[in-house]
Design an enzyme around this catalytic site. Structure first.
Site, PDB file in Angstrom:
ATOM      1  NE  ARG A 247      -2.615   1.922   3.146  1.00  0.00           N
ATOM      2  CZ  ARG A 247      -2.522   1.863   4.253  1.00  0.00           C
ATOM      3  NH1 ARG A 247      -2.957   0.627   5.185  1.00  0.00           N
ATOM      4  NH2 ARG A 247      -1.899   2.595   5.117  1.00  0.00           N
ATOM      5  CG  HIS A 251      -7.204   2.358   5.488  1.00  0.00           C
ATOM      6  ND1 HIS A 251      -7.540   1.298   5.059  1.00  0.00           N
ATOM      7  CD2 HIS A 251      -8.379   2.453   6.010  1.00  0.00           C
ATOM      8  CE1 HIS A 251      -8.511   0.702   5.093  1.00  0.00           C
ATOM      9  NE2 HIS A 251      -9.294   1.732   6.044  1.00  0.00           N
ATOM     10  CE1 TYR A 260      -0.092   1.935   8.410  1.00  0.00           C
ATOM     11  CE2 TYR A 260      -1.289   3.699   9.737  1.00  0.00           C
ATOM     12  CZ  TYR A 260      -1.345   2.959   8.597  1.00  0.00           C
ATOM     13  OH  TYR A 260      -2.133   3.046   7.566  1.00  0.00           O
TER      14      TYR A 260
HETATM   15  C1  LIG Z   1     -16.224  -6.445   9.584  1.00  0.00           C
HETATM   16  C2  LIG Z   1     -15.472  -5.438   9.829  1.00  0.00           C
HETATM   17  N1  LIG Z   1     -14.698  -5.303  10.640  1.00  0.00           N
HETATM   18  C3  LIG Z   1     -13.676  -4.206  10.791  1.00  0.00           C
HETATM   19  C4  LIG Z   1     -13.945  -3.131   9.867  1.00  0.00           C
HETATM   20  C5  LIG Z   1     -12.941  -2.113   9.960  1.00  0.00           C
HETATM   21  N2  LIG Z   1     -11.894  -1.986   8.874  1.00  0.00           N
HETATM   22  C6  LIG Z   1     -11.967  -1.181   7.600  1.00  0.00           C
HETATM   23  S1  LIG Z   1     -10.920  -1.470   6.506  1.00  0.00           S
HETATM   24  C7  LIG Z   1      -9.975  -2.414   7.561  1.00  0.00           C
HETATM   25  C8  LIG Z   1      -9.046  -3.354   7.080  1.00  0.00           C
HETATM   26  C9  LIG Z   1      -9.110  -4.124   6.071  1.00  0.00           C
HETATM   27  O1  LIG Z   1      -7.983  -4.596   5.427  1.00  0.00           O
HETATM   28  P1  LIG Z   1      -7.566  -5.531   4.239  1.00  0.00           P
HETATM   29  O2  LIG Z   1      -8.597  -6.442   4.367  1.00  0.00           O
HETATM   30  O3  LIG Z   1      -6.057  -5.606   4.144  1.00  0.00           O
HETATM   31  O4  LIG Z   1      -8.230  -4.390   2.966  1.00  0.00           O
HETATM   32  P2  LIG Z   1      -7.585  -2.899   2.389  1.00  0.00           P
HETATM   33  O5  LIG Z   1      -7.981  -2.085   3.389  1.00  0.00           O
HETATM   34  O6  LIG Z   1      -5.997  -3.115   2.675  1.00  0.00           O
HETATM   35  O7  LIG Z   1      -7.782  -3.004   0.953  1.00  0.00           O
HETATM   36  C10 LIG Z   1     -10.754  -2.709   8.787  1.00  0.00           C
HETATM   37  C11 LIG Z   1     -10.407  -3.665   9.797  1.00  0.00           C
HETATM   38  C12 LIG Z   1     -14.870  -3.218   8.751  1.00  0.00           C
HETATM   39  N3  LIG Z   1     -14.930  -2.388   7.878  1.00  0.00           N
HETATM   40  N4  LIG Z   1     -15.660  -4.445   8.804  1.00  0.00           N
END
Ligand SMILES: Cc1ncc(C[n+]2csc(CCOP(=O)(O)OP(=O)(O)O)c2C)c(N)n1
Ligand SMILES: [Mg+2]
Length: 340
Positions: A247, A251, A260
């Site tokens: 990335r 985010h 971080y």
């Molecule tokens: C069920 C759920 N738990 C927590 C969140 C909060 N949350 C939003 S983005 C994220 C990280 C997800 O990371 P990843 O699957 O690697 O996807 P990326 O954002 O890197 O594309 C989290 C934990 C959420 N949206 N849904």
């Protein structure tokens, strides 16, 4: 046992060609990447100008998105997460619609059946079982269609991912599980997410083939997805694709990763970002020059100008809409002022 290839597949750096892709296809892939990149970069600006809400940046994810979508046919279904919010543009969804979505306007919802693109999923991994179910349904109906579902590295720790992957394998559903491994789940690094050496190794446990590709290499992504699609269409069931990336942007617009992230690693990734890599490849082949590049980029910029103007011209939604289709009989605390 299902074949899992955890060697990273590459095309651009190996200077090889992908069978069956002519100049028009290569340029069409380029147009798609430019469209996505322009959407993304403009959106960050629109956010700073207060014209859209919080936005999940997908800068440097364009190769994963465009490469995989180009391997699909029109009848195949796409299940995006918030990271692929604009992927529907590649299926003809207007930019204004996606911008509406980020403006929190109901005009940002489309009928999935109009484009074979499901709603943008914000809860992590909950769309994996939806995609598995749709793909299984296509198989039961004898239709020649498959589905692709996009999710991140963090999503592989969710129950819904496991349930969807297992169901797809057991039912031999024509599904492509496309993991965009950008090595971060907000501030959680991949090393804290899993003890698996590679996410693609998870495919073994579900009894499905797995392939690992360089997520910055649009042609490697295309080739791997095309094979997965061919396998799905010919009754081979689901495939897990791990696209490895890093990335290079926050985010989302609400995040400050300096607290971080490894900034040096981010700089390296930016230098080797996927659109520039593909441009250099096309230039080496003599297919892209300054004039064509400018023309394609201007076209995308114009589309975004029109998109934001259309989104801003839309009247505010009626607040009553919040309650439409929610209650037959609204509870007493909502009845006051209720006209529905
Ligand atoms: C069920 C759920 N738990 C927590 C969140 C909060 N949350 C939003 S983005 C994220 C990280 C997800 O990371 P990843 O699957 O690697 O996807 P990326 O954002 O890197 O594309 C989290 C934990 C959420 N949206 N849904
Ligand atoms: Mg991630």
């Amino acid at each position: 046992m299902a074949q899992v290839a955890n060697e990273l597949r590459r095309v651009l750096d190996e200077e090889r060609e992908v069978e069956g892709l002519g100049e028009a296809d290569l340029l069409s892939l380029y147009r798609s990447m430019v469209l996505l990149r322009t959407y993304d970069e403009r959106s960050v600006v629109y956010h700073r100008q207060g014209r859209i809400g919080t936005y999940a940046i997908f800068w440097n994810h364009e190769a994963m998105q465009a490469g995989s979508v180009h391997a699909l046919a029109e009848q195949d279904w796409i299940f995006p997460s918030y990271r692929e919010s604009a992927i529907g543009l590649l299926r003809g969804i207007p930019a204004a619609t996606v911008l509406h979505w980020w403006r929190g306007h109901p005009a940002g919802w489309w009928n999935p059946a109009d484009y074979n693109v499901a709603s943008i999923c914000v809860p992590i991994a909950t769309h994996v079982p939806h995609a598995a179910g749709l793909a299984w349904g296509k198989k039961l109906k004898g239709e020649d269609a498959c589905a692709i579902v996009y999710f991140g590295d963090g999503a592989t720790s969710e129950g819904a991912f496991h349930e969807g992957a297992n169901l797809a394998a057991v039912m031999q559903a024509p599904l492509i599980l496309f993991c965009t491994n950008n090595q971060w789940a907000i501030s959680t690094p991949l090393s804290a997410q899993t003890r698996a050496e590679a996410l693609v190794d998870k495919a073994v446990g579900y009894g499905m083939p797995g392939v690992r590709v360089d997520g910055g290499d649009v042609l490697a992504v295309f080739e791997a997805t095309r094979e997965a699609v061919e396998s799905a269409r010919s009754g081979g069931g689901p495939t897990f694709i791990e696209a490895l990336s890093y990335r290079a942007a926050p985010h989302a617009t609400a995040d400050d990763p300096r607290a971080y992230i490894d900034l040096e690693r981010v700089e390296q990734e930016k230098e080797n970002e996927c659109l520039g890599r593909y441009e250099r490849y096309l230039r080496r082949l003599g297919m892209l020059g300054d004039e064509l590049e400018a023309e394609i980029k201007n076209e995308a910029a114009e589309l975004m100008r029109e998109g934001i103007a259309a989104a801003e011209a839309e009247p505010d939604p009626d607040p009553e809409l919040l309650f439409d289709n929610a209650y037959v009989l609204p509870p007493p605390n909502l009845r006051e002022g209720w006209n529905g």
